[in-house]
Scaffold this motif. Structure first.
Motif, PDB file in Angstrom:
ATOM      1  N   ILE A 909     -14.540  -1.488   5.448  1.00 55.29           N
ATOM      2  CA  ILE A 909     -13.630  -2.692   5.449  1.00 55.29           C
ATOM      3  C   ILE A 909     -12.423  -2.122   5.996  1.00 55.29           C
ATOM      4  CG2 ILE A 909     -11.917  -3.815   3.815  1.00 55.29           C
ATOM      5  CD1 ILE A 909     -14.350  -3.787   1.758  1.00 55.29           C
ATOM      6  N   CYS A 910     -11.828  -0.971   5.848  1.00 54.28           N
ATOM      7  CA  CYS A 910     -10.657  -0.526   6.643  1.00 54.28           C
ATOM      8  C   CYS A 910     -10.806   1.134   6.092  1.00 54.28           C
ATOM      9  CB  CYS A 910      -9.492  -0.968   6.032  1.00 54.28           C
ATOM     10  SG  CYS A 910      -8.999  -0.769   4.329  1.00 54.28           S
ATOM     11  N   GLU A 911     -10.097   1.928   7.131  1.00 55.43           N
ATOM     12  CA  GLU A 911     -10.052   3.478   6.866  1.00 55.43           C
ATOM     13  C   GLU A 911      -8.669   3.756   7.577  1.00 55.43           C
ATOM     14  OE1 GLU A 911     -10.229   5.300   9.721  1.00 55.43           O
ATOM     15  OE2 GLU A 911     -10.522   3.696  11.193  1.00 55.43           O
ATOM     16  N   SER A 912      -8.202   5.167   7.157  1.00 58.27           N
ATOM     17  CA  SER A 912      -6.814   5.370   7.346  1.00 58.27           C
ATOM     18  C   SER A 912      -7.058   6.446   8.212  1.00 58.27           C
ATOM     19  CB  SER A 912      -6.410   6.198   5.725  1.00 58.27           C
ATOM     20  OG  SER A 912      -7.158   7.359   5.597  1.00 58.27           O
ATOM     21  N   SER A 913      -7.632   6.431   9.452  1.00 58.74           N
ATOM     22  CA  SER A 913      -7.428   7.458  10.571  1.00 58.74           C
ATOM     23  C   SER A 913      -6.077   7.268  11.337  1.00 58.74           C
ATOM     24  CB  SER A 913      -8.654   7.126  11.569  1.00 58.74           C
ATOM     25  OG  SER A 913      -8.608   5.731  11.985  1.00 58.74           O
ATOM     26  N   ASN A 914      -5.452   6.033  11.049  1.00 58.20           N
ATOM     27  CA  ASN A 914      -4.130   5.888  11.747  1.00 58.20           C
ATOM     28  C   ASN A 914      -2.899   6.427  11.038  1.00 58.20           C
ATOM     29  OD1 ASN A 914      -4.140   4.077   9.523  1.00 58.20           O
ATOM     30  ND2 ASN A 914      -3.746   2.167  10.884  1.00 58.20           N
ATOM     31  N   ARG A 915      -3.302   7.353   9.904  1.00 53.49           N
ATOM     32  CA  ARG A 915      -2.330   7.945   9.059  1.00 53.49           C
ATOM     33  C   ARG A 915      -1.650   6.869   8.384  1.00 53.49           C
ATOM     34  NH1 ARG A 915      -4.052  13.041   9.331  1.00 53.49           N
ATOM     35  NH2 ARG A 915      -4.431  13.852  11.357  1.00 53.49           N
ATOM     36  N   GLY A 916      -1.983   5.692   8.072  1.00 57.68           N
ATOM     37  CA  GLY A 916      -1.340   4.857   7.487  1.00 57.68           C
ATOM     38  C   GLY A 916      -1.620   5.071   5.806  1.00 57.68           C
ATOM     39  N   PHE A 933     -15.301   1.201   1.720  1.00 55.08           N
ATOM     40  CA  PHE A 933     -16.550   0.434   2.131  1.00 55.08           C
ATOM     41  C   PHE A 933     -16.535  -0.705   1.018  1.00 55.08           C
ATOM     42  CE2 PHE A 933     -17.657   4.611   3.708  1.00 55.08           C
ATOM     43  CZ  PHE A 933     -18.055   4.337   5.038  1.00 55.08           C
ATOM     44  N   ASN A 934     -17.472  -1.515   1.277  1.00 55.54           N
ATOM     45  CA  ASN A 934     -17.762  -2.589   0.524  1.00 55.54           C
ATOM     46  C   ASN A 934     -18.119  -2.101  -1.190  1.00 55.54           C
ATOM     47  OD1 ASN A 934     -20.250  -1.835   1.331  1.00 55.54           O
ATOM     48  ND2 ASN A 934     -21.186  -4.030   1.000  1.00 55.54           N
ATOM     49  N   PRO A 984       5.547  -0.880   3.525  1.00 56.78           N
ATOM     50  CA  PRO A 984       5.182  -1.659   2.648  1.00 56.78           C
ATOM     51  C   PRO A 984       4.193  -2.632   2.788  1.00 56.78           C
ATOM     52  CG  PRO A 984       7.687  -1.668   2.677  1.00 56.78           C
ATOM     53  CD  PRO A 984       7.062  -0.906   3.823  1.00 56.78           C
ATOM     54  N   GLN A 985       3.975  -2.982   4.308  1.00 58.65           N
ATOM     55  CA  GLN A 985       2.862  -3.625   4.775  1.00 58.65           C
ATOM     56  C   GLN A 985       1.638  -3.128   4.573  1.00 58.65           C
ATOM     57  OE1 GLN A 985       5.687  -3.342   6.444  1.00 58.65           O
ATOM     58  NE2 GLN A 985       6.987  -5.236   6.289  1.00 58.65           N
ATOM     59  N   GLU A 986       1.679  -1.706   4.863  1.00 58.27           N
ATOM     60  CA  GLU A 986       0.330  -0.967   4.576  1.00 58.27           C
ATOM     61  C   GLU A 986      -0.033  -0.917   3.232  1.00 58.27           C
ATOM     62  OE1 GLU A 986      -1.629   0.444   6.582  1.00 58.27           O
ATOM     63  OE2 GLU A 986      -0.896  -0.367   8.235  1.00 58.27           O
ATOM     64  N   LYS A 987       1.007  -1.041   2.355  1.00 56.72           N
ATOM     65  CA  LYS A 987       0.590  -1.002   0.999  1.00 56.72           C
ATOM     66  C   LYS A 987       0.148  -2.040   0.546  1.00 56.72           C
ATOM     67  CE  LYS A 987       3.114  -1.056  -3.483  1.00 56.72           C
ATOM     68  NZ  LYS A 987       4.407  -0.700  -4.223  1.00 56.72           N
ATOM     69  N   THR A 988       0.477  -3.183   0.878  1.00 54.56           N
ATOM     70  CA  THR A 988       0.150  -4.491   0.673  1.00 54.56           C
ATOM     71  C   THR A 988      -1.397  -4.909   1.209  1.00 54.56           C
ATOM     72  OG1 THR A 988       2.383  -5.635   0.373  1.00 54.56           O
ATOM     73  CG2 THR A 988       0.424  -6.941   0.706  1.00 54.56           C
ATOM     74  N   LYS A 989      -1.550  -4.270   2.370  1.00 54.25           N
ATOM     75  CA  LYS A 989      -2.735  -4.350   3.079  1.00 54.25           C
ATOM     76  C   LYS A 989      -4.035  -3.708   2.400  1.00 54.25           C
ATOM     77  CE  LYS A 989      -5.360  -2.422   6.709  1.00 54.25           C
ATOM     78  NZ  LYS A 989      -5.169  -1.502   8.035  1.00 54.25           N
ATOM     79  N   TRP A 990      -3.722  -2.462   1.876  1.00 56.52           N
ATOM     80  CA  TRP A 990      -4.695  -1.625   1.316  1.00 56.52           C
ATOM     81  C   TRP A 990      -4.652  -2.240  -0.160  1.00 56.52           C
ATOM     82  CZ3 TRP A 990      -7.992   1.867   2.412  1.00 56.52           C
ATOM     83  CH2 TRP A 990      -7.677   2.876   3.852  1.00 56.52           C
ATOM     84  N   LEU A 991      -3.772  -2.636  -0.849  1.00 66.12           N
ATOM     85  CA  LEU A 991      -3.771  -3.080  -2.236  1.00 66.12           C
ATOM     86  C   LEU A 991      -4.825  -4.365  -2.368  1.00 66.12           C
ATOM     87  CD1 LEU A 991      -3.111  -2.952  -5.303  1.00 66.12           C
ATOM     88  CD2 LEU A 991      -1.102  -4.434  -4.705  1.00 66.12           C
ATOM     89  N   ARG A 992      -4.395  -5.126  -1.242  1.00 70.08           N
ATOM     90  CA  ARG A 992      -5.425  -6.424  -1.316  1.00 70.08           C
ATOM     91  C   ARG A 992      -6.854  -6.147  -1.018  1.00 70.08           C
ATOM     92  NH1 ARG A 992      -2.459  -8.940   2.289  1.00 70.08           N
ATOM     93  NH2 ARG A 992      -3.735  -8.308   3.948  1.00 70.08           N
ATOM     94  N   ALA A 993      -6.993  -5.062   0.104  1.00 66.57           N
ATOM     95  CA  ALA A 993      -8.426  -4.677   0.535  1.00 66.57           C
ATOM     96  C   ALA A 993      -9.135  -4.001  -0.697  1.00 66.57           C
ATOM     97  CB  ALA A 993      -8.233  -3.850   1.691  1.00 66.57           C
ATOM     98  N   ILE A 994      -8.415  -3.399  -1.372  1.00 71.78           N
ATOM     99  CA  ILE A 994      -9.202  -2.660  -2.421  1.00 71.78           C
ATOM    100  C   ILE A 994      -9.569  -3.525  -3.412  1.00 71.78           C
ATOM    101  CG2 ILE A 994      -8.981  -0.567  -4.038  1.00 71.78           C
ATOM    102  CD1 ILE A 994      -7.488   1.031  -2.168  1.00 71.78           C
ATOM    103  N   SER A 995      -8.367  -4.031  -3.999  1.00 71.03           N
ATOM    104  CA  SER A 995      -8.788  -5.217  -5.114  1.00 71.03           C
ATOM    105  C   SER A 995     -10.051  -6.341  -4.768  1.00 71.03           C
ATOM    106  CB  SER A 995      -7.610  -6.069  -5.288  1.00 71.03           C
ATOM    107  OG  SER A 995      -6.501  -5.386  -5.523  1.00 71.03           O
ATOM    108  N   GLN A 996     -10.001  -6.950  -3.547  1.00 76.68           N
ATOM    109  CA  GLN A 996     -11.063  -7.771  -2.988  1.00 76.68           C
ATOM    110  C   GLN A 996     -12.171  -7.092  -2.929  1.00 76.68           C
ATOM    111  OE1 GLN A 996      -9.713  -9.651   0.586  1.00 76.68           O
ATOM    112  NE2 GLN A 996      -8.124 -10.823  -0.322  1.00 76.68           N
ATOM    113  N   ALA A 997     -12.500  -5.990  -2.584  1.00 73.84           N
ATOM    114  CA  ALA A 997     -13.500  -5.016  -2.337  1.00 73.84           C
ATOM    115  C   ALA A 997     -14.079  -4.745  -3.838  1.00 73.84           C
ATOM    116  CB  ALA A 997     -13.442  -3.635  -1.648  1.00 73.84           C
TER     117      ALA A 997
END
Length: 1648
Positions: A909-916, A933-934, A984-997
């Protein structure tokens, strides 16, 4: 206006459907014409005979046209205009059929009507040459009792016979000839009979030729396959034969039954001897059918041996050929091998003509082979049963030579079989068996057919038709004679890796085959086969159905039978034909054929319907723009010099004139006429239906080609990588095959749909949409899983050799036009091809929807289905992109981690290699990589990583007040950490991604929205409380344990199951991560190989509360626990079985030890101890009774009788004094003998073993008063435990359940809340076991949950309500009071039953009951504070005062029973009705034992006095008045008050009887009353009256002793005592004065 317009449009559309066009077959210029005189009704079906036809309209009416000689007045004329069959009006016919000269129709109710020519019984009527009008025939199953009418689905008519297919898929036949399939020689058959040979099979279709029959039968599921027998059922020959040649061994299972005609076992002998053996020659085609069928045929032996010379190349799925090969013949690589083989068989050199013939045939084969692509190897086809027979045959026939080689291991027999059972890859398909060219044919056609049958494939025996063959398998093996001399080339081939077997032809699918046409079909044929129309490779007739083996696995979906030829249409739009080919009606130019061959209708032909006439065939194919085209093949009429003649078409010809008519839906052939039903394309509806059907059929052909040309070779490759990759490939192949099969079924369904009414709501894709969508989803899931694992990259390397050469073919299949495309991309596109078909569904369904009004249900249904398909396309494309994204990630991920993390169903789904994203409080040089991952969140650090499953992961955004501006808190069962995002955008992105996953992981593996939702899915936050499974790795208490159940914020909370690695299992409730509530716990005991088992309540991870612990040693503890220890009241049974336990303890426990009051029953020693305990030892006062009648009461110390005590023996000997050990006297004491003598002094010694006495012996004189004698018996109970000290733990537990720390101290409302909670909790606990709670019990619990409310003054009504509540509460153990009563009953019975049934314990038992009453009454008054104290009076209202008759005067008396006005409240009056019935058996037993001697004397007296007559007894009792018979009422009562009411009722009945006798008011005096009552008591014969009297006296309320009931009870006691006196007196009549004075004396004595 709109509605009228719509109706008119629909009516106009109906007129443009089912248009009838007819023309003459074989005419030079085909000019189809509308049927003259037809009214324009919609025709659903048409049937043609030789000179007539039938039409079935949409309204169920039947019309006839043409020559109808059976009609009166129409014998010689030809009816051009159809006439209505009036006899069928109102029957609603569903299908019709026409034979050569007879007709049939089936109604909606399944009834068959027949009419027309009946010369051969084909109309099922006897002795009538013609049936002028449709006549119903009776078809009933004689195997059922009573007879049941058989409902029919389909009819088929031939020249002289008729077949009917029933609703139960069985065939019924009548008429004449062997084409009936019946075992009979008596023709005609006018009563329909079942074709027994196909009974039990699912028949899909029947077809009738002139003198032969065909049936399409569904294949049996694999589990229904019967084992293959070793011998033929008819000729008893071996089915598997073996011939030992000089250099090889030939093994073959292509058995040919020499009898030709297949007979049943019971009929074979009769039919063999029914006529002389003849050959087929000399029989004319027009001869008697019955005569032909009564003969059996045997081939000459040389011809039979010649048949073994046949060599037919095997066919492969997808590699269609011009003929069907025999399923088992030897393959030879060159001509020389064939020649050598033939010479070995014949043992003679081949002559020139034979050699030339073989050479010509081989050249023809090689030419065809070059034109076709290479055949692909198939799996070995030798079945297990055949293999076993083969090994036995080889061992016996070949002998030591083969056996020794086999044992030496040079080459295993199985490998040889596998090699010879696999078709070499370079061999193609050939058109037929080696027969001479056209120039070498015989003069007559009959000889040609016979010659071909002798050289062609022999008929398979009936017994091996059920054997499933793999595709492309040769079942005939040639084994080397000397295996040690096998060539190295052969050894290399044998040594190759065996191909992996995957079922590319799906096995039986219950759901799909039940809803759609089955493709797993077989073709069966029977009847005359003189033209080869049966397809068995010979010209023999068949009396019984026989399977056409060469059409197995060809997926035949439709059969057509002509005059002397047959057609079979497959799901791949191909036609196989066999039989007579005189006029080219088979669609190919080969010689007459006796086995099915592929017809070449036209280039790229897609045939979807066929029809067979007498000597021609019609093929309906998909044309341009999806409009059907019609091809004709067969007889053509030519006119030269104005003289008619016959000629044959060289190849199928397109009838252009028919294509101009419109959209042809049905084609029919018969006699000299051809007929088509045509639909006009109104609003594009018909065109869209044809487009849907055509594209589906073409798509199935493409999938089949991919399966055979690509997928099957891939499965046979070596070096496919890991086992996971191979498994994924096999799974994808299986899903592909399942989807392919479904598409084929749908194509066949659509072809059938076009023949019918064509209602949109009947489309299979609408009715069973979930079946299609689920199949596509499952397949695409398997493909994406294969893609993620890098499967296509792995396949590209080993597949480059054979797929690289066919790159263009692959690109054509994948519909890719680009150049220089990588093989990986081609394979990727190829296997995602089915997604495009979904889009095509959506497009065509939307086109169909536009043909209806927007408000119509058809429009809505089509629109919804189109939307579902389009939604699924979007979903599957997104899944493909996710898989490709994941694959690209794995290419860059470190290799070691890839192996451990890579899974087929895992998506990135996403990963933090960009130091985000970073970890809070991480080290300066640490590396933290988070990968979502899913199904899991992975935390990678250098070379290590940890996986957090999403199902047990909770995420929440931290508030800014906490100082973590961009923080996310991650909670797992054993880890808690905070992730910090860069923005904050990264925080929202990860929160939404983890919650949906997390939400997706909890809902399932797929996020596909429900079908019909339109693609809108509402995203939800993952629930805090959820169900999940987790294995602990860190927690010391739970390490390696697995929990499966409910969670709350990272901790087990709710119901779940916890399994430890050492075998411990807990199943029950959890709270905040700990066991809490009701649960079950198992602990393995390795030493005893059994489990300790606990069922009960827990608190904070420990056993706490009520529970049952079953030890592996056999002990069982039932009671209270605290901190995993027995604490409180409990019962411990010791022993293997409860019924034979050697000991039992019930009482109080403290910290796992017996402490407090308890009862210990030592069954082995026969002793019972009732007293106090301390640290598992008897300590303090107690009582011991033995089975021998000994009774001890006194002090105990360290488990021994030590101190002051009283010992009584059975004979009333009493010792009171000091004890030093069990039953050991030591010290001062007094020994009292039964006669009253006693000894005082010092005693020492064990009781019963001799006692040393130093003391004084006293013998009381007769003049000593009673008070001077020892009072030992009156002192019993003084040294025992006081009744109020017993079972304190039981009452304390009840108080604790009510929320009170100490008795009587607590909040009353809190207590009622505790009761409600307990009832609700117990109801939920027993919800899973409804058998434990009856309906009435459930209603009782519901009523108890309401708290009784008492407002105002306390009245008798409120008292009664409390009494009713107590009765309900004590009836269920789920209520705290009911639990208390149940426990008290258990301990009481435990104490006073068995050894405890000792008469010395009577007063203890009575005192214990009174203690129960007092303490329970305290509980009741705590719950009901308005209840008055013990002995208080409830004032009676005027309306509550009951008037009754006085038993003395018989007048009405309103006085109360109690001395004071009102109702007296007592614990016994309130609680004894609840408690005493449960305690009555053991209590009354004690009374009976204590009064045993007195009872015996009383009963003896009663029996003696009852021998007297009434007169004598009355005179003896000084009764000089005559009274009627009065007896005690028959009732079972327990409480003293109830017993007193019985006595009172008896007195009232006596008084009433006397008053009725005297007819005047009468006032009783005791002088008169006592003798009468005594008489009644004696006549009542009350057993154990003394025990009853003593029970009443001990437990009755004190306030009743001086009232009216008290006087009555005293009278009863006096009666009993007087009866005992009468036992020593003789009844002598006295004067009335003396008698009365005597009664008064006795009465006064008793009253004192």
């Amino acid at each position: 206006l709109d509605q009228r317009k719509k109706i008119s449009v629909e009516a106009e559309g109906a007129k443009e459907r089912g248009l009838v066009h007819i023309w003459q077959a074989g005419s030079c210029s085909v000019t189809p014409e509308r049927l003259p005189g037809w009214s324009g009704k919609t025709v659903l079906q048409a049937a043609l005979g030789i000179n007539h036809g039938l039409l079935l309209t949409e309204g169920g009416e039947v019309y006839s046209f043409g020559k109808l000689p059976w009609k009166v007045g129409l014998e010689e004329t030809c009816t051009k205009s159809p006439i209505l069959e009036n006899a069928l009006i109102g029957q609603h016919v569903t299908t019709v059929a026409a034979g050569s000269y007879h007709n049939g129709a089936v109604t909606e109710s399944g009834v068959v009507y027949m009419w027309g020519n009946n010369s051969a019984g084909q109309c099922a009527v006897a002795n009538q040459p013609y049936l002028q009008e449709p006549n119903p025939i009776s078809i009933s199953d004689s195997e059922t009792s009573p007879l049941v009418s058989v409902r029919i689905l389909q009819l088929a008519c031939g020249e002289e016979h008729t077949l009917a297919l029933s609703l139960s898929r069985e065939i019924w036949a009548w008429g004449s000839g062997c084409q009936l399939g019946l075992i009979t020689t008596t023709f005609p058959v006018t009563k329909p009979q079942k074709v027994e040979h196909l009974a039990g099979r699912v028949v899909l279709q029947v077809a009738c030729g002139a003198y032969h029959s065909l049936a399409l039968v569904q294949c049996l599921p694999a589990q229904d396959m019967k084992p293959i027998p070793e011998r033929c059922n008819h000729c008893s020959q071996l089915l598997i034969t073996m011939t030992d040649k000089e250099d090889h061994v030939i093994i073959s299972d292509s058995h040919c039954c020499p009898l030709g005609v297949a007979l049943a076992d019971s009929q074979a002998e009769n039919h063999v001897s029914c006529s002389s053996l003849e050959t087929l020659e000399g029989k004319s085609a027009t001869g008697s059918q019955s005569e032909d069928c009564q003969k059996t045929f045997v081939e000459d032996e040389p011809a039979a041996s010649e048949s073994e010379m046949t060599s037919v190349l095997s066919n492969n799925d997808g590699q269609e050929d011009s003929g069907i090969s025999s399923p088992g013949n030897v393959l030879f690589p060159d001509k020389k091998a064939v020649k050598e083989y033939l010479e070995n068989l014949s043992d003679d050199p081949l002559n020139d003509s034979q050699e030339k013939s073989i050479s010509a045939e081989l050249e023809q084969v090689s030419t065809i082979t070059e034109e076709l692509t290479a055949c692909l190897p198939g799996p070995p086809g030798v079945s297990t049963s055949a293999l076993n027979s083969l090994v036995v045959s080889c061992a016996s026939a070949v002998g030591v030579r083969v056996a020794a080689t086999y044992e030496a291991g040079a080459l295993s027999l199985k490998k040889v079989m596998n090699f010879y059972g696999t078709t070499p890859g370079e061999l193609g398909s050939q058109s037929g068996s080696p027969s001479p060219g056209p120039e070498g044919l015989k003069d007559t056609r009959e000889e040609q057919v016979k010659l071909e049958s002798m050289q062609g494939k022999k008929s398979s025996s009936l017994v091996d038709i059920r054997e499933e063959e793999s595709e492309g398998v040769s079942r005939r093996l040639s084994l080397p004679g000397l295996l040690s001399q096998v060539s190295p080339r052969l050894l290399r081939k044998v040594g190759r890796a065996k191909m992996r077997t995957v079922a590319l032809t799906p096995t039986y699918s219950g759901e799909a085959d039940a809803l759609l046409p089955s493709l797993r079909t077989e073709v069966w044929s029977w009847g005359k086969g003189k033209e080869g129309q049966l397809g068995h490779g010979d010209v023999l007739p068949r009396l019984q159905p026989l399977c056409v083996k060469s059409l197995d696995s060809k997926e035949v979906i439709q059969l057509s039978a002509g005059g002397h030829h047959s057609l079979a249409l497959t799901a791949k739009s191909q036609v196989y034909s066999w039989g007579s080919n005189t006029f080219g009606q088979l669609g190919h130019l080969n010689s007459p054929t006796t086995v099915p061959r592929l017809a070449k209708v036209c280039d790229d032909s897609r045939v979807w319907s066929t029809a067979a006439g007498p000597d021609y065939s019609l093929f309906l194919v998909d044309g341009e723009d999806f409009q059907p085209g019609l091809y004709y093949s067969g007889r053509e009429e030519t006119r030269e010099n104005n003289s008619p003649g016959n000629n044959c078409t060289k190849s199928p010809t397109l009838l252009l004139a028919c294509s101009m008519l419109g959209y042809i839906s049905t084609v029919t052939a018969g006699g000299d006429n051809c007929l088509v039903l045509v639909d006009r394309n109104i609003m594009g509806y018909i065109a869209s239906l044809h487009e849907l059907a055509s594209t589906e059929r073409r798509f199935y052909c493409k999938l089949s080609e991919i399966k055979s040309r690509v997928l099957r070779p891939l499965l046979g490759l070596d070096n496919l990588g890991t086992a996971t990759t191979v498994q994924q490939l096999q799974d994808m192949a299986s899903r592909f095959s399942k989807l392919c099969y479904l598409i084929g079924q749908h194509g066949a369904s659509l072809s059938s749909f076009l023949h019918g009414i064509k209602e949109a709501k009947s489309l299979a894709i609408l009715k069973h949409s979930s079946l299609f969508l689920d199949s596509y989803t499952e397949y695409c899931t398997s493909v994406t899983n294969f893609l993620v694992m890098g499967g296509f990259m792995i396949l590209a390397k080993p597949a480059i050799d054979f797929l690289g050469k066919n790159q263009e073919l692959l690109q054509d299949l994948a519909e890719m036009k680009e150049e220089n495309i990588q093989l990986v991309d081609v394979l990727n596109t190829l296997f995602f091809l089915p997604v495009r078909q979904l889009h095509n569904y959506a497009r065509v369904l939307l086109k169909l929807a536009t043909c209806f009004e927007v408000t119509s249900p058809e429009y809505q249904k089509l629109q919804d289905s189109s939307s579902c398909c389009e939604t699924l396309v979007v979903h599957l494309n997104r899944k493909r992109k996710e898989a490709e994204y994941t694959l690209s990630f794995w290419k860059t991920f470190p290799g070691k981690m890839t192996d451990s993390l890579r899974r087929p169903d895992r998506r990135l789904i996403c990963e933090s290699s960009n130091r985000g994203l970073s970890l809070q409080h991480a080290g300066r040089f640490s590396v933290n990589w988070f990968i979502l991952f899913n199904d899991a969140l992975v935390h990678a650090q250098f070379s290590t990583h940890h996986i957090f499953p999403l199902s047990t992961l909770w995420v929440e955004a931290l508030s800014e007040e906490a100082g973590n501006v961009n923080g996310l808190k991650i909670t797992t069962p054993e880890e808690h950490f905070i992730l910090l995002s860069s923005t904050p955008q990264e925080k929202t992105k990860w929160l939404r991604a983890i919650s949906q996953a997390v939400d997706q992981a909890l809902r399932g593996t797929s996020d596909l929205p429900p079908y019909g939702s339109g693609g809108n899915i509402q995203r939800q936050e993952p629930p805090i409380s959820r169900s999940a499974k987790y294995t602990f790795y860190k927690d010391p208490r739970l390490k390696d344990a697995t929990y499966d159940g409910r969670w709350l914020s990272g901790k087990p909370h709710g119901r779940g199951i916890l399994r430890w690695a050492d075998g411990r299992i807990y199943s029950g409730m959890f709270r905040n991560g700990l066991e809490d509530g009701y649960g079950e716990y198992k602990i393995p005991n390795k030493a005893l190989t059994k489990d300790d088992h606990y069922v009960g309540y827990w608190k904070e991870g420990k056993m706490c509360g009520q529970g049952v612990y079953s030890y592996a040693t056999g002990e069982v503890y039932e009671g209270c626990f605290l901190d995993n220890m027995r604490h409180g009241h409990g019962l411990l049974r010791s022993g293997k079985l409860t019924s034979s336990s050697p000991s039992m303890f019930i009482g109080q426990w403290v910290m796992d030890k017996k402490t407090g009051y308890g009862v210990f029953d030592d069954i082995t020693r026969g002793e019972k101890y009732m007293g106090t305990w301390q640290d598992d030892l008897c300590q303090g006062n107690g009582v011991v009774v033995t089975q021998f009648g000994l009774y001890y009461e006194g002090a105990f110390s360290n488990n021994k009788m030590m101190g002051t005590g009283v010992l009584l023996s059975e004979d009333d000997t009493v010792y009171e004094g000091e004890f030093s050990d069990d039953w050991t006297l030591s010290g001062k004491g007094t020994l009292t003998l039964p006669n009253g003598d006693y000894i005082e002094g010092l005693f020492s010694g064990e009781w019963g073993s001799g006692i040393k006495i130093t003391g004084t012996y006293f013998k009381p004189s007769l003049y000593d008063s009673e008070k001077d004698r020892p009072k030992a018996l009156r002192k019993l109970g003084i040294l025992a435990v006081p009744a109020d000290e017993k079972w304190k733990a039981v009452f304390e537990e009840c108080w604790h359940q009510l929320g009170c720390e100490n008795p009587g101290q607590g909040d009353r409302w809190k207590a009622w809340d505790s009761i409600a909670v307990a009832l609700t909790t117990n109801r939920r606990q027993h919800k899973d076991s409804p058998e434990l709670l009856s309906r009435s019990h459930t209603q009782t619990l519901e009523s108890l949950e309401f708290i009784p409310q008492h407002v105002g003054a306390f009245t008798l009504e409120k008292y009664e309500n409390i009494k009713k509540y107590l009765i309900k509460a004590c009836d269920t153990p789920l209520h705290p009071l009911g639990r208390l009563v149940e426990t008290l009953v258990a301990v009481y019975r435990m104490t006073y039953v068995g050894v405890g049934a000792n008469r010395r314990l009577l007063q203890e038992a009575v005192r214990e009951i009174k203690s129960y009453l007092k303490r329970i009454f305290q509980l009741i008054r705590f719950l009901f504070p308005d209840l008055p104290e013990e002995g208080s009076t409830i004032p009676l209202l005027v309306t509550e005062t009951k008037r009754r008759k006085s038993f003395c005067s018989g007048k009405m008396d309103s006085r109360s029973e109690s001395p004071e006005p009102g109702y007296v409240v007592t614990s016994s009056g309130l609680l004894l009705p609840v408690l005493l019935p449960r305690l009555y058996p053991p209590l009354f037993m004690l009374y009976a034992l204590d009064n045993e001697r007195e009872e015996d004397i009383y009963w003896e007296c009663v029996l003696r006095l009852n021998k007297q007559s009434d007169t004598a007894l009355l005179i003896g009792l000084q009764l000089f008045i005559v009274i009627p018979m009065v007896s005690f009422p028959n009732s079972t009562t327990f409480t003293p008050s109830d017993k007193l009411k019985v006595i009172q009722q008896t007195f009232e009945e006596i008084s009433q009887s006397v008053l009725e006798t005297l007819q005047e008011d009468f006032l009783w005096s005791m002088d008169d009353l006592f003798p009468v009552f005594l008489y009644v008591v004696l006549r009542a014969r009350i057993r154990n009256l003394g025990s009853e009297v003593h029970l009443i006296e001990d437990l009755m309320d004190p306030y009743l002793q001086h009232g009216e009931q008290g006087i009555m009870f005293t009278t009863l006691k006096v009666s009993m005592k007087f009866t005992l006196k009468l036992n020593v007196l003789v009844l002598i009549p006295l004067s009335p004065e003396k008698s009365n004075s005597w009664f008064k004396e006795i009465l006064n004595m008793q009253l004192l």
